[in-house]
Write a protein that holds these residues in place. Structure first.
Motif, PDB file in Angstrom:
ATOM      1  N   LEU A   8       0.880  -1.025   0.054  1.00 47.78           N
ATOM      2  CA  LEU A   8      -0.070   0.000  -0.167  1.00 47.78           C
ATOM      3  C   LEU A   8       0.811   1.224   0.018  1.00 47.78           C
ATOM      4  CD1 LEU A   8      -2.456  -1.163   2.786  1.00 47.78           C
ATOM      5  CD2 LEU A   8      -3.012  -1.074   0.400  1.00 47.78           C
ATOM      6  N   ALA A   9       0.352   2.267  -0.629  1.00 46.53           N
ATOM      7  CA  ALA A   9       0.904   3.693  -0.635  1.00 46.53           C
ATOM      8  C   ALA A   9       1.055   4.060   0.686  1.00 46.53           C
ATOM      9  CB  ALA A   9       0.373   4.455  -1.618  1.00 46.53           C
ATOM     10  N   VAL A  10       1.967   4.678   1.057  1.00 49.73           N
ATOM     11  CA  VAL A  10       2.261   5.244   2.673  1.00 49.73           C
ATOM     12  C   VAL A  10       2.482   6.614   2.660  1.00 49.73           C
ATOM     13  CG1 VAL A  10       3.861   5.143   4.665  1.00 49.73           C
ATOM     14  CG2 VAL A  10       3.617   3.260   3.355  1.00 49.73           C
ATOM     15  N   LYS A  11       1.503   7.273   3.207  1.00 49.74           N
ATOM     16  CA  LYS A  11       1.306   8.602   3.566  1.00 49.74           C
ATOM     17  C   LYS A  11       2.073   8.754   5.027  1.00 49.74           C
ATOM     18  CE  LYS A  11      -2.855   8.853   1.023  1.00 49.74           C
ATOM     19  NZ  LYS A  11      -4.403   9.108   1.194  1.00 49.74           N
ATOM     20  N   ARG A  12       2.907  10.021   5.238  1.00 49.84           N
ATOM     21  CA  ARG A  12       3.402  10.130   6.487  1.00 49.84           C
ATOM     22  C   ARG A  12       2.864  11.634   6.861  1.00 49.84           C
ATOM     23  NH1 ARG A  12       6.734   6.299   7.450  1.00 49.84           N
ATOM     24  NH2 ARG A  12       7.571   5.291   5.724  1.00 49.84           N
ATOM     25  N   ALA A  13       2.850  11.893   8.206  1.00 47.24           N
ATOM     26  CA  ALA A  13       2.483  13.129   8.642  1.00 47.24           C
ATOM     27  C   ALA A  13       3.329  12.977  10.324  1.00 47.24           C
ATOM     28  CB  ALA A  13       1.051  13.191   8.856  1.00 47.24           C
ATOM     29  N   ARG A  14       2.993  14.442  10.890  1.00 51.74           N
ATOM     30  CA  ARG A  14       3.558  14.451  12.148  1.00 51.74           C
ATOM     31  C   ARG A  14       2.433  14.815  13.045  1.00 51.74           C
ATOM     32  NH1 ARG A  14       8.885  17.390  12.939  1.00 51.74           N
ATOM     33  NH2 ARG A  14       7.518  19.029  13.816  1.00 51.74           N
ATOM     34  N   VAL A  15       2.601  14.170  14.223  1.00 46.42           N
ATOM     35  CA  VAL A  15       1.522  14.329  15.217  1.00 46.42           C
ATOM     36  C   VAL A  15       2.225  14.698  16.527  1.00 46.42           C
ATOM     37  CG1 VAL A  15      -0.395  13.258  16.464  1.00 46.42           C
ATOM     38  CG2 VAL A  15      -0.020  12.490  14.234  1.00 46.42           C
ATOM     39  N   LEU A  16       1.580  15.826  16.956  1.00 45.59           N
ATOM     40  CA  LEU A  16       2.066  16.579  18.271  1.00 45.59           C
ATOM     41  C   LEU A  16       1.120  16.426  19.290  1.00 45.59           C
ATOM     42  CD1 LEU A  16       3.087  18.156  15.373  1.00 45.59           C
ATOM     43  CD2 LEU A  16       4.092  19.873  17.302  1.00 45.59           C
ATOM     44  N   VAL A  17       1.677  15.590  20.368  1.00 46.51           N
ATOM     45  CA  VAL A  17       0.790  15.626  21.414  1.00 46.51           C
ATOM     46  C   VAL A  17       1.603  16.220  22.685  1.00 46.51           C
ATOM     47  CG1 VAL A  17      -0.310  14.079  23.013  1.00 46.51           C
ATOM     48  CG2 VAL A  17       0.383  13.270  20.451  1.00 46.51           C
ATOM     49  N   ASN A  18       0.941  17.299  23.387  1.00 48.44           N
ATOM     50  CA  ASN A  18       1.722  18.149  24.201  1.00 48.44           C
ATOM     51  C   ASN A  18       2.907  18.572  23.656  1.00 48.44           C
ATOM     52  OD1 ASN A  18      -0.644  17.695  25.713  1.00 48.44           O
ATOM     53  ND2 ASN A  18       0.279  16.122  27.186  1.00 48.44           N
ATOM     54  N   ASP A  19       4.117  18.087  24.514  1.00 51.14           N
ATOM     55  CA  ASP A  19       5.266  18.730  23.787  1.00 51.14           C
ATOM     56  C   ASP A  19       6.109  17.531  23.074  1.00 51.14           C
ATOM     57  OD1 ASP A  19       5.796  16.851  26.032  1.00 51.14           O
ATOM     58  OD2 ASP A  19       7.453  18.271  26.864  1.00 51.14           O
ATOM     59  N   ARG A  20       5.385  16.245  22.640  1.00 47.37           N
ATOM     60  CA  ARG A  20       6.169  15.184  21.888  1.00 47.37           C
ATOM     61  C   ARG A  20       5.517  15.038  20.541  1.00 47.37           C
ATOM     62  NH1 ARG A  20      10.440  13.655  24.362  1.00 47.37           N
ATOM     63  NH2 ARG A  20       9.995  13.773  26.687  1.00 47.37           N
ATOM     64  N   THR A  21       6.402  14.937  19.501  1.00 46.82           N
ATOM     65  CA  THR A  21       6.211  14.854  18.333  1.00 46.82           C
ATOM     66  C   THR A  21       6.347  13.188  17.743  1.00 46.82           C
ATOM     67  OG1 THR A  21       7.070  16.946  17.957  1.00 46.82           O
ATOM     68  CG2 THR A  21       6.935  15.522  15.913  1.00 46.82           C
ATOM     69  N   PHE A  22       5.451  12.937  17.080  1.00 45.69           N
ATOM     70  CA  PHE A  22       5.392  11.541  16.769  1.00 45.69           C
ATOM     71  C   PHE A  22       5.215  11.389  15.035  1.00 45.69           C
ATOM     72  CE2 PHE A  22       3.899  10.877  20.772  1.00 45.69           C
ATOM     73  CZ  PHE A  22       4.372   9.582  21.298  1.00 45.69           C
ATOM     74  N   ASN A  23       6.312  10.770  14.367  1.00 42.53           N
ATOM     75  CA  ASN A  23       6.366  10.663  12.771  1.00 42.53           C
ATOM     76  C   ASN A  23       5.337   9.493  12.611  1.00 42.53           C
ATOM     77  OD1 ASN A  23       8.257  12.819  12.182  1.00 42.53           O
ATOM     78  ND2 ASN A  23       9.535  11.624  13.459  1.00 42.53           N
ATOM     79  N   VAL A  24       4.296   9.720  11.967  1.00 43.94           N
ATOM     80  CA  VAL A  24       3.514   8.646  11.878  1.00 43.94           C
ATOM     81  C   VAL A  24       3.191   8.115  10.359  1.00 43.94           C
ATOM     82  CG1 VAL A  24       2.333   9.124  13.902  1.00 43.94           C
ATOM     83  CG2 VAL A  24       1.279  10.203  11.639  1.00 43.94           C
ATOM     84  N   GLU A  25       2.705   7.015  10.137  1.00 43.02           N
ATOM     85  CA  GLU A  25       2.185   6.650   8.692  1.00 43.02           C
ATOM     86  C   GLU A  25       0.519   6.931   9.142  1.00 43.02           C
ATOM     87  OE1 GLU A  25       2.961   2.573   7.642  1.00 43.02           O
ATOM     88  OE2 GLU A  25       4.692   2.665   8.529  1.00 43.02           O
ATOM     89  N   VAL A  26      -0.129   7.319   7.905  1.00 46.86           N
ATOM     90  CA  VAL A  26      -1.353   7.849   8.045  1.00 46.86           C
ATOM     91  C   VAL A  26      -2.226   6.586   7.314  1.00 46.86           C
ATOM     92  CG1 VAL A  26      -3.071   9.393   7.261  1.00 46.86           C
ATOM     93  CG2 VAL A  26      -0.815  10.350   8.084  1.00 46.86           C
ATOM     94  N   ALA A  27      -3.055   6.090   7.890  1.00 49.13           N
ATOM     95  CA  ALA A  27      -4.091   5.069   7.420  1.00 49.13           C
ATOM     96  C   ALA A  27      -5.298   5.556   7.307  1.00 49.13           C
ATOM     97  CB  ALA A  27      -4.141   3.872   8.386  1.00 49.13           C
ATOM     98  N   ASP A  28      -5.633   6.165   5.995  1.00 54.19           N
ATOM     99  CA  ASP A  28      -7.098   6.485   5.493  1.00 54.19           C
ATOM    100  C   ASP A  28      -7.596   6.127   4.693  1.00 54.19           C
ATOM    101  OD1 ASP A  28      -5.367   7.518   3.347  1.00 54.19           O
ATOM    102  OD2 ASP A  28      -5.582   9.556   3.676  1.00 54.19           O
TER     103      ASP A  28
END
Length: 155
Positions: free
Chosen positions: A30-50
């Protein structure tokens, strides 16, 4: 009554999974989309499952996940979202989100390698959610994530 409802829900989930398997061809990458998610002061580099195939596959089959990574499930509307640990190999925290706010956290959700599809535990959002973030188990506690916390999304 509740037991009957759970049996019906399990059958419906299995039927959907089988239909998706045949119609969405899970054998193809599957094609992988990526994004950044910021929770409080933490950043996660995520794969997006849409899409349905991405959401059904999720993180299953992987051996691990880097600490600053995760998977963000994006839904077209807020609804009661349900997840299971089919083919998962490591524990996760499930963060239920609605309108850029955490509405619930399911902590230390274990893999269930010894369970059949019929025996897998189903985890459901505490109220309608439009996004779900999966991260490594223990990180929600480590960083103090809780309902009411704000989440920002960067494409």
């Amino acid at each position: 009554m509740f037991k009957n409802w759970m049996i019906v829900a399990t059958i419906v989930i299995l039927a959907i999974a089988l239909v998706a398997y045949y119609f969405f061809d899970f054998g193809k990458p599957l094609a992988v989309k990526r994004a950044r998610v910021l929770v409080n002061d933490r950043t996660f580099n995520v794969e997006v499952a849409d899409s349905a195939p991405q959401q059904m596959r999720g993180l299953s089959g992987r051996e691990s996940l880097p600490e600053d990574s995760g998977m963000l499930f994006v839904f077209n509307y807020a609804g009661m979202q349900s997840f299971w640990m089919k083919d998962m190999r490591f524990p996760i925290d499930i963060i239920w989100i609605k309108s850029e706010r955490i509405i619930g956290v399911e902590k230390n959700v274990p893999p269930q390698p010894d369970k059949s599809v019929f025996g897998l535990k189903i985890y459901t959002s505490p109220e309608p959610a439009d996004r779900v973030l999966e991260i490594n188990a223990g990180l929600a506690d480590k960083y103090g994530f809780k309902p009411g916390d704000t989440i920002r999304f960067e494409p």
